[in-house]
Scaffold this motif. Structure first.
Motif, PDB file in Angstrom:
ATOM      1  N   TYR A  34       8.887  17.325 -35.537  1.00  0.00           N
ATOM      2  CA  TYR A  34       8.036  18.005 -36.516  1.00  0.00           C
ATOM      3  C   TYR A  34       6.971  17.018 -36.964  1.00  0.00           C
ATOM      4  N   GLY A  35       5.831  17.579 -37.352  1.00  0.00           N
ATOM      5  CA  GLY A  35       4.758  16.690 -37.753  1.00  0.00           C
ATOM      6  C   GLY A  35       3.509  17.472 -38.086  1.00  0.00           C
ATOM      7  N   GLY A  36       2.447  16.733 -38.372  1.00  0.00           N
ATOM      8  CA  GLY A  36       1.199  17.394 -38.719  1.00  0.00           C
ATOM      9  C   GLY A  36       0.344  16.496 -39.587  1.00  0.00           C
ATOM     10  N   ARG A  37      -0.177  17.086 -40.672  1.00  0.00           N
ATOM     11  CA  ARG A  37      -1.092  16.351 -41.546  1.00  0.00           C
ATOM     12  C   ARG A  37      -0.447  15.062 -42.059  1.00  0.00           C
ATOM     13  N   ALA A  38      -1.198  13.968 -41.941  1.00  0.00           N
ATOM     14  CA  ALA A  38      -0.645  12.681 -42.341  1.00  0.00           C
ATOM     15  C   ALA A  38      -0.316  12.657 -43.828  1.00  0.00           C
ATOM     16  N   ASP A  39      -1.133  13.339 -44.664  1.00  0.00           N
ATOM     17  CA  ASP A  39      -0.846  13.305 -46.107  1.00  0.00           C
ATOM     18  C   ASP A  39       0.458  14.034 -46.426  1.00  0.00           C
ATOM     19  N   VAL A  40       0.736  15.093 -45.682  1.00  0.00           N
ATOM     20  CA  VAL A  40       2.006  15.809 -45.912  1.00  0.00           C
ATOM     21  C   VAL A  40       3.170  14.972 -45.393  1.00  0.00           C
ATOM     22  N   MET A  41       3.020  14.416 -44.202  1.00  0.00           N
ATOM     23  CA  MET A  41       4.123  13.649 -43.603  1.00  0.00           C
ATOM     24  C   MET A  41       4.413  12.361 -44.378  1.00  0.00           C
TER      25      MET A  41
END
Ligand SMILES: *Cc1c(COP(=O)(O)O)cnc(C)c1O
Length: 408
Positions: free
Chosen positions: A275-282
């Motif tokens: 799972y992953g995605g936007r760096a600010d969310v991760m």
């Protein structure tokens, strides 16, 4: 039959004799074949009967079974040790390759199953937004975590009800359920609960309820509504990832989610998911942030090696998705010609399903048993897709169409 003997023994040792319910073949009134081996598009059971395989392990075997380069990558990794519980170079290569192939994966984390990937993405979305509710769609499957095993509640705007014993109603009520492709229902849910909704989770093609394609504008509208309400959009690409295109459904349909989940193909036949995605969310994920998530075997060397080898082969072959889609179209076209108004055959790329109009459960069960008797191994449930691999030949495809001509 050895399969029957094994099944009888297994039934006394494992729930339903299997380690995952669909394998028990109950929906088609059959008992499972126990598999001895598989290579390319073919799978062989313990009685030595060979089938053309349209399950492909539910997706991972996109290159065909036991692709020599993938098997060799696993052998090579195994020689150096099976698991260390410490970082390895391959995990860095994996994260970099994932970001190259799926640009929205600015940062990502490996886990061991699709269930875990979705569960973790949802937790990250909740941690990031500080909100508790999520929206999912009735026809989508996202693994078996508590909040995902739900069905629509009595009112469209109320929380969901458990769809499995053992799921507390208190968890289920934080999941709001809309019908797939129904953007007005999503608007109504957001109008009532918008400030409580952390994320919308969706399969960009609903591939666990037959194959339901997103209506034009549906995914775009989800993107717009979530952004407008400060919620995140999570694409569950456990099936569509690396199957519809190298960049998944998000590339295929041109809609970019905040987070996405991958499984099946990404592990190349071994237990790995992402799972992953936007760096600010991760960045909310431990140890950087307060959202806890961990895994003893996460990023396992063998699984990472199999996944890397698979993704590299897909990347190195610019025509592979056109070839896969051509096979999907050949099969869908052939089946539509034979079945006419009897069945619908939705298809996208190398995913398709057959949905009979009259008495769908019973008719599908008869269809499945005919296929098996003709040496074709398909998913024993009308809600599961047929998966085509790069190893399938036109003859493999035509075998199914010939079987359809015999189906009364
Ligand atoms: C298979 C699947 C999952 C669950 O993955 P597991 O590895 O079986 O836990 C989640 N989401 C989708 C869309 C799937 O098809």
């Amino acid at each position: 039959m050895k399969s029957d003997e094994l099944f009888e023994t297994a039934c006394g040792l494992m729930p339903g004799g299997v380690n995952s319910p669909v394998r028990a073949c109950r929906r088609v009134g059959a008992t499972p074949r126990f598999i001895a081996s598989a290579r390319g598009s073919h799978i062989t059971d313990v009685d030595g009967i060979e089938y053309v395989d349209y399950v492909c392990s539910w997706g991972p075997a996109i290159l065909g079974h036991a692709h020599p380069a993938v098997v060799e990558a696993v052998r090579e990794a195994a020689r150096d040790g099976l698991t260390f519980g410490a970082p390895t170079p391959r995990e860095v290569e994996m994260a970099a390759l994932l970001r190259e192939l799926v640009p929205s994966l600015e940062t990502s984390r490996m886990v061991c199953s699709g269930t875990e990937a979705v569960m973790s993405a949802v937790r990250a979305a909740r941690g990031f937004t500080g909100r508790d509710d999520i929206v999912k769609f009735a026809d989508c499957y996202h693994g078996h975590s508590d909040g995902m095993l739900v069905k629509a509640g009595s009112g469209a705007l109320t929380g969901a009800e458990p769809d499995s014993a053992g799921v507390p109603a208190d968890y289920a009520r934080h999941t709001l359920v809309a019908p797939y492709n129904d953007i007005e229902a999503v608007e109504r849910i957001f109008a009532a609960h918008g400030s409580d909704i952390a994320a919308v989770v969706v399969e960009p093609v609903a591939a666990n309820a037959g194959v339901i394609l997103p209506k034009p504008g549906f995914l775009e509208a989800l993107r717009e509504i979530t952004s407008r309400h400060g919620a995140l959009l999570i694409f569950d690409e456990v099936i569509t990832g690396f199957r519809l295109a190298l960049g998944g459904a998000q590339e295929y349909y041109g809609v970019t989610p905040d987070l996405s989940t991958f499984g099946k193909i990404v592990g190349g036949g071994m237990p790995a998911a992402v799972y992953g995605g936007r760096a600010d969310v991760m960045r909310t994920v431990a140890p950087e942030g307060p959202v806890y998530q961990a895994g003893t075997l996460a990023g396992n060397p063998l699984a990472t090696a199999a996944g890397l080898a698979t993704l590299r082969l897909l990347k190195a072959d610019p025509d592979i998705y056109a070839r896969l889609a051509a096979k999907g179209e050949r099969l869908a076209r052939g089946l539509r010609e034979v079945f006419g108004a009897r069945a619908e055959v939705p298809q996208v790329g190398s995913l398709l399903s057959v949905s009979f109009r009259d008495d769908p459960d019973v008719t599908f069960a008869r269809w499945w048993r005919l296929l098996l008797s003709r040496g074709i191994y398909a998913a024993p449930s009308r809600f599961e897709a047929m998966f085509i691999s790069d190893a399938h030949t036109d003859d493999d495809i035509d075998l199914v169409i010939e079987a359809a001509k015999e189906f009364r």
